[in-house]
Design a protein around this motif. Sequence first.
Motif, PDB file in Angstrom:
ATOM      1  N   GLN A 283      -4.483 -12.365   9.019  1.00 15.22           N
ATOM      2  CA  GLN A 283      -4.757 -11.389   7.969  1.00 15.22           C
ATOM      3  C   GLN A 283      -5.352 -12.080   6.753  1.00 15.22           C
ATOM      4  O   GLN A 283      -4.939 -13.168   6.364  1.00 15.22           O
ATOM      5  CB  GLN A 283      -3.474 -10.643   7.573  1.00 15.22           C
ATOM      6  CG  GLN A 283      -3.734  -9.442   6.671  1.00 15.22           C
ATOM      7  CD  GLN A 283      -2.478  -8.629   6.435  1.00 15.22           C
ATOM      8  OE1 GLN A 283      -1.387  -9.171   6.388  1.00 15.22           O
ATOM      9  NE2 GLN A 283      -2.627  -7.319   6.296  1.00 15.22           N
ATOM     10  N   LEU A 284      -6.331 -11.419   6.140  1.00 10.99           N
ATOM     11  CA  LEU A 284      -7.011 -11.987   4.975  1.00 10.99           C
ATOM     12  C   LEU A 284      -6.034 -12.144   3.815  1.00 10.99           C
ATOM     13  O   LEU A 284      -5.241 -11.249   3.512  1.00 10.99           O
ATOM     14  CB  LEU A 284      -8.164 -11.062   4.552  1.00 10.99           C
ATOM     15  CG  LEU A 284      -8.991 -11.505   3.343  1.00 10.99           C
ATOM     16  CD1 LEU A 284      -9.850 -12.701   3.689  1.00 10.99           C
ATOM     17  CD2 LEU A 284      -9.861 -10.357   2.846  1.00 10.99           C
TER      18      LEU A 284
ATOM     19  N   THR B 223     -15.625 -10.697   2.073  1.00  7.67           N
ATOM     20  CA  THR B 223     -14.355 -10.403   1.408  1.00  7.67           C
ATOM     21  C   THR B 223     -14.033  -8.916   1.468  1.00  7.67           C
ATOM     22  O   THR B 223     -12.908  -8.517   1.798  1.00  7.67           O
ATOM     23  CB  THR B 223     -14.406 -10.877  -0.056  1.00  7.67           C
ATOM     24  OG1 THR B 223     -14.720 -12.263  -0.110  1.00  7.67           O
ATOM     25  CG2 THR B 223     -13.063 -10.652  -0.738  1.00  7.67           C
TER      26      THR B 223
ATOM     27  N   TYR C  21      -5.215  -6.507   3.757  1.00  7.00           N
ATOM     28  CA  TYR C  21      -5.166  -7.876   3.256  1.00  7.00           C
ATOM     29  C   TYR C  21      -3.934  -8.077   2.391  1.00  7.00           C
ATOM     30  O   TYR C  21      -3.234  -7.114   2.036  1.00  7.00           O
ATOM     31  CB  TYR C  21      -6.427  -8.194   2.445  1.00  7.00           C
ATOM     32  CG  TYR C  21      -6.532  -7.445   1.127  1.00  7.00           C
ATOM     33  CD1 TYR C  21      -6.288  -8.089  -0.087  1.00  7.00           C
ATOM     34  CD2 TYR C  21      -6.865  -6.096   1.089  1.00  7.00           C
ATOM     35  CE1 TYR C  21      -6.392  -7.400  -1.303  1.00  7.00           C
ATOM     36  CE2 TYR C  21      -6.970  -5.412  -0.108  1.00  7.00           C
ATOM     37  CZ  TYR C  21      -6.736  -6.062  -1.301  1.00  7.00           C
ATOM     38  OH  TYR C  21      -6.819  -5.386  -2.490  1.00  7.00           O
TER      39      TYR C  21
ATOM     40  N   SER D 137      -7.355 -17.623   2.686  1.00  8.98           N
ATOM     41  CA  SER D 137      -7.217 -17.809   4.122  1.00  8.98           C
ATOM     42  C   SER D 137      -7.733 -16.568   4.831  1.00  8.98           C
ATOM     43  O   SER D 137      -7.492 -15.445   4.383  1.00  8.98           O
ATOM     44  CB  SER D 137      -5.758 -18.059   4.499  1.00  8.98           C
ATOM     45  OG  SER D 137      -5.595 -18.065   5.908  1.00  8.98           O
ATOM     46  N   ASP D 138      -8.451 -16.778   5.932  1.00 13.33           N
ATOM     47  CA  ASP D 138      -8.895 -15.644   6.736  1.00 13.33           C
ATOM     48  C   ASP D 138      -8.515 -15.842   8.194  1.00 13.33           C
ATOM     49  O   ASP D 138      -9.133 -15.295   9.101  1.00 13.33           O
ATOM     50  CB  ASP D 138     -10.399 -15.411   6.598  1.00 13.33           C
ATOM     51  CG  ASP D 138     -11.213 -16.619   7.015  1.00 13.33           C
ATOM     52  OD1 ASP D 138     -10.617 -17.655   7.385  1.00 13.33           O
ATOM     53  OD2 ASP D 138     -12.454 -16.527   6.982  1.00 13.33           O
ATOM     54  N   THR D 139      -7.516 -16.679   8.431  1.00 13.49           N
ATOM     55  CA  THR D 139      -6.967 -16.844   9.773  1.00 13.49           C
ATOM     56  C   THR D 139      -5.847 -15.829   9.933  1.00 13.49           C
ATOM     57  O   THR D 139      -4.833 -15.887   9.244  1.00 13.49           O
ATOM     58  CB  THR D 139      -6.420 -18.268   9.960  1.00 13.49           C
ATOM     59  OG1 THR D 139      -5.442 -18.531   8.956  1.00 13.49           O
ATOM     60  CG2 THR D 139      -7.546 -19.278   9.855  1.00 13.49           C
TER      61      THR D 139
ATOM     62  N   ILE E 116     -11.285 -15.792  -1.287  1.00 12.21           N
ATOM     63  CA  ILE E 116     -10.589 -15.924  -0.010  1.00 12.21           C
ATOM     64  C   ILE E 116      -9.823 -17.244   0.035  1.00 12.21           C
ATOM     65  O   ILE E 116     -10.397 -18.325  -0.120  1.00 12.21           O
ATOM     66  CB  ILE E 116     -11.580 -15.847   1.165  1.00 12.21           C
ATOM     67  CG1 ILE E 116     -12.260 -14.475   1.200  1.00 12.21           C
ATOM     68  CG2 ILE E 116     -10.856 -16.113   2.487  1.00 12.21           C
ATOM     69  CD1 ILE E 116     -13.290 -14.314   2.305  1.00 12.21           C
TER      70      ILE E 116
ATOM     71  N   GLY F 202     -13.010  -7.806   4.948  1.00 13.13           N
ATOM     72  CA  GLY F 202     -11.623  -8.166   5.219  1.00 13.13           C
ATOM     73  C   GLY F 202     -10.641  -7.287   4.474  1.00 13.13           C
ATOM     74  O   GLY F 202      -9.599  -6.896   5.019  1.00 13.13           O
TER      75      GLY F 202
END
Length: 383
Positions: free
Chosen positions: A152-153, A202, A210, A148-150, A146, A205
Amino acid sequence: SVTVSGTITNISDRRIHQITTRLQVGDAVTSAADIRTALAPTANYTHGDTVFTPVPGTLAPGQSASFSVTADLTGPDSLRVTKPGVYPLLVNVQGVPDYSPTSYRLTVASMLLPVLAPPGGSQVPAPGTPAKLTILWPLIDQQPRIVSDTGQLILSDDTLAASLGSGGRLFGLLDAVRQASQNSPALLSSLCFAVDPDLVATVTGMANGYRVLSGPDTTVPGTGSAAAALWLSTLKSLAANHCVLALPYADADLAALAHADGTDLTQLALSDGAADVRSLGGDTLTTVAWPADDTLDTRTMTGLAGDGIHTVLLDPTSGIPNATGLTPLAGFTGGNAPAVLPVDPVTSEALAPRVDEPDVDTQGIAAQDGLAAVIYRTAFDHG
């Protein structure tokens, strides 16, 4: 009788003539140490009196031939297996290469053969008390992905999609349990899924859509959303109301964190990880830890005790030799020390692919050896 079928491939630069195969066994193992010896290249296979069986035809370089070799357990020219037990079994292949005056051993494949009821012999009685044995089924990714997960992944790469899809490693691990549990639903009661929470986060998401880095500031759509959704759904259906062990987040090295005074990071690895794994709907173990690489010392155990860990899984060779149950850690002075529960090195080693016979079906043989080791522990190991 015992029948082994397989394929022989000539990887030499000579034609091979007069190919023969034979099954041989050694004496039944009588201890866990004997299983290690039985899996070693120096194992003895002189117990039976079988004979060689011809394989029709010759093999030119690069050619292959299927074969099947059978040996009776008892009687003339047999393996002479008259008692229940776990026996080392050898598939011996010989032949005459071009320009050679005599036959040579071309290759061997060795494995363990469990026998519960030989013809005319005694049968292993069901144990009065079931063996206290649980199979840990690790579901772990190879590294965090990961970026970034802010919103959309965003992942660093898309190789996890292939692992989750049909034919991939993680797909195979889960599908094997799914298929086996369809025929034997009780199997799930003997398994405990050991899950990396980072993998759960992960895949969750990915299932929601993603993107993947394609350059320093550019991304492309990910390809594994459907595979991730199916994999996650399958895991939830299998784990529901069954044992699930939450590993430290991203398989963090707890000992390294302890020695770096990373108390806050350790707490995050344990508590945040357990929260993610609870979403699977299983009976999540939150007071049990399985450290990476079996790395433990008193300082690490002191920290784990403060984080609510009551039990630590550990290979006995890491400091608790000969332990067979919950064992206090020697030298611990931090109050309520977590107990150590040993991971069985015999079964674990038997399940590992063999490296001493690189030209054989290592996965198939590892499955056979692992099955035999579990049978030994449950049916024959009364120590």
